[in-house]
Structures are given as C-alpha cells and as structure tokens.
Design a protein around this motif. Structure first.
Motif, PDB file in Angstrom:
ATOM      1  N   ASP A   1       8.701  -3.546   4.338  1.00  0.00           N
ATOM      2  CA  ASP A   1       7.337  -3.539   4.875  1.00  0.00           C
ATOM      3  C   ASP A   1       6.629  -4.868   4.633  1.00  0.00           C
ATOM      4  N   THR A   2       6.926  -5.491   3.504  1.00  0.00           N
ATOM      5  CA  THR A   2       6.356  -6.801   3.182  1.00  0.00           C
ATOM      6  C   THR A   2       7.460  -7.700   2.672  1.00  0.00           C
ATOM      7  N   LEU A   3       7.560  -8.879   3.257  1.00  0.00           N
ATOM      8  CA  LEU A   3       8.523  -9.880   2.799  1.00  0.00           C
ATOM      9  C   LEU A   3       7.758 -11.076   2.240  1.00  0.00           C
TER      10      LEU A   3
ATOM     11  N   GLU B   1       0.855  -1.182   0.000  1.00  0.00           N
ATOM     12  CA  GLU B   1       0.000   0.000   0.000  1.00  0.00           C
ATOM     13  C   GLU B   1       0.891   1.232   0.000  1.00  0.00           C
ATOM     14  N   GLN B   2       0.437   2.276  -0.681  1.00  0.00           N
ATOM     15  CA  GLN B   2       1.161   3.549  -0.756  1.00  0.00           C
ATOM     16  C   GLN B   2       2.633   3.334  -1.140  1.00  0.00           C
ATOM     17  N   ASP B   3       3.564   3.706  -0.257  1.00  0.00           N
ATOM     18  CA  ASP B   3       4.975   3.612  -0.614  1.00  0.00           C
ATOM     19  C   ASP B   3       5.669   2.429   0.066  1.00  0.00           C
ATOM     20  N   ASP B   4       4.933   1.382   0.364  1.00  0.00           N
ATOM     21  CA  ASP B   4       5.516   0.183   0.988  1.00  0.00           C
ATOM     22  C   ASP B   4       6.656  -0.375   0.139  1.00  0.00           C
ATOM     23  N   ILE B   5       7.644  -0.932   0.824  1.00  0.00           N
ATOM     24  CA  ILE B   5       8.742  -1.626   0.154  1.00  0.00           C
ATOM     25  C   ILE B   5       8.524  -3.132   0.329  1.00  0.00           C
ATOM     26  N   MET B   6       8.498  -3.840  -0.799  1.00  0.00           N
ATOM     27  CA  MET B   6       8.310  -5.292  -0.767  1.00  0.00           C
ATOM     28  C   MET B   6       9.565  -5.980  -1.301  1.00  0.00           C
ATOM     29  N   VAL B   7       9.959  -7.054  -0.632  1.00  0.00           N
ATOM     30  CA  VAL B   7      11.115  -7.843  -1.060  1.00  0.00           C
ATOM     31  C   VAL B   7      10.661  -9.285  -1.246  1.00  0.00           C
ATOM     32  N   VAL B   8      11.073  -9.896  -2.369  1.00  0.00           N
ATOM     33  CA  VAL B   8      10.753 -11.295  -2.661  1.00  0.00           C
ATOM     34  C   VAL B   8      12.052 -12.086  -2.655  1.00  0.00           C
TER      35      VAL B   8
END
Length: 231
Positions: free
Chosen positions: A171-173, A148-155
C-alpha cells in the motif's frame, strides 16, 4: 582488563533539534565520539548534527572520523569495517566508552551494524539508542500519512528484481537513496496500474530541504520517495 561500552546512537535525519534527550546526554558523558565520513576531506554529516552538543561538554573528548568509502566493492567495505572495529577496540580496551553516531536510527540500514557485530565478537557491550528515521521525517515534512489501518508498508534501499513481485501487495512504498536507482524505480512504479500519489524529499530537515510531488531527477544522495497506492 576492563573493556569500555559502545553506544550505537541514532542522531536523526539532519535537524539538530530532532536529536533525542537521551542521545544528547550520552554524547556529553562519553569519552570517544566516533563519526565515520564517506570520503577524505568531507566532514561527517552525523558529526555536524551533534557538534553543538559536543561544544557544550564540560570536558574535552576525542573525536575519530575514519573513512567509510561509498562503494559496492565488498572487499573494500569489509576492510573499512575491520579497520574501524580495530580502531574502536583499541580505545575500548583502555576502559574508555565510545559513541558511534549514525544518521537516522542505528537499526535501519546503518553501517554501525557491521562494526558492532565485529566488536561484540570481541566481548564489547553494545547499547543501541534509537533515533528518528529519515523516512518518517520525510513523511511529516511532506504532510503525507505513511500507513492507515492495516496498510502494508515496504521500505527499500535499492530497487531490484524482488520489487515487482512485492508491489501488488504493497500500500505504501518508501524508496530510499533514490538517486542510485531512479530509472529502475520509475519504470517499476509506472507499470503498476493503480492510481498513486508520489512525493519525494531531498535533504530532509536540512537547510536545503526540497519537497517535490513526483520523482525528482538529480544526484543528491539524501533523496527519498514515498509512493502511496490508492485502493
């Protein structure tokens, strides 16, 4: 000599209804279906996903299922990619077009990339056809928003010493294939002091799909965990 075209075609996470219209059309029109399997005697999961589409074809097609071993031995892996590339190039050199079906999307942790690079060096034209990734399918199945918005996601496909350094900024892994590194992953996540929501999905969109809140400890290969850190 006319060289045929190679399509790197993503067939999605498992549900045949998630195969794109473009992918289905290309499968129906192409001469060779190339569907790697992980070990002898075990059918290709990607091939199973598109089998109904192949059955709808008006003309017969050739299906090749080379063995891509589940190993971390770099020499063995390189040999399997070399052999697959040579097998495909023999067909392409006869002017035939080929489809390489791969789970999810061909640009995300796909073995297709290793074979594609080898064939492009030989002058083969390659076209990529996107597919629905497993981790986006997992998030929709679990009803969890990835960003959401400016969240940083790493996969990540594997947990190593880099993850603890990255985690404070994440923010999300999304941790894929968690059966291979669950203990290390759990230890890393537990050391992070933030509140978090954890959802794990096994065999997403398949008949035996399983959604668990938290981590799940078993050896199913198609396991993905989504960790959302609360701000």
């Amino acid at each position: 000599m006319e060289i045929g075209k190679l399509y790197g075609l993503g067939v999605g996470p498992g549900d045949p209804e998630l195969v794109t219209l473009k992918a289905a059309r290309i499968i129906k029109e192409t001469d060779i279906i190339f569907a790697p399997q992980s070990r002898n005697g075990k059918p290709s999961v990607a091939l199973n996903i598109v089998q109904n589409i192949i059955d709808e074809r008006e003309e017969e097609c050739e299906i090749l299922q080379p063995l891509f071993p589940m190993t971390e031995d770099k020499d063995e892996l390189a040999k399997s990619w070399d052999d697959a590339a040579e097998m495909l190039f023999e067909k392409l050199s006869n002017g035939l077009n080929a489809v390489f079906v791969t789970l999810g999307d061909p640009t995300v942790f796909s073995t297709f990339s290793y074979v594609s690079k080898r064939l492009q060096k030989k002058g083969v034209e390659v076209e990529l056809v996107p597919g629905i990734t497993s981790f986006t399918a997992c998030s929709t199945t679990a009803g969890i928003q990835l960003t959401e918005q400016d969240d940083i996601m790493v996969v990540v496909p594997q947990v190593d010493e880099r993850l603890p350094k990255l985690l404070p900024y994440v923010d999300t892994l999304v941790a894929m294939k968690t059966s291979r590194h669950l203990d290390v992953l759990e230890d890393c996540i537990n050391k992070d002091p933030r509140e978090k929501e954890i959802v794990s999905v096994q065999n997403c969109t398949m008949e035996d799909e399983n959604v668990v809140h938290g981590f799940v400890d078993n050896k199913k290969y198609f396991s993905t965990s989504i960790i959302k850190f609360k701000k």
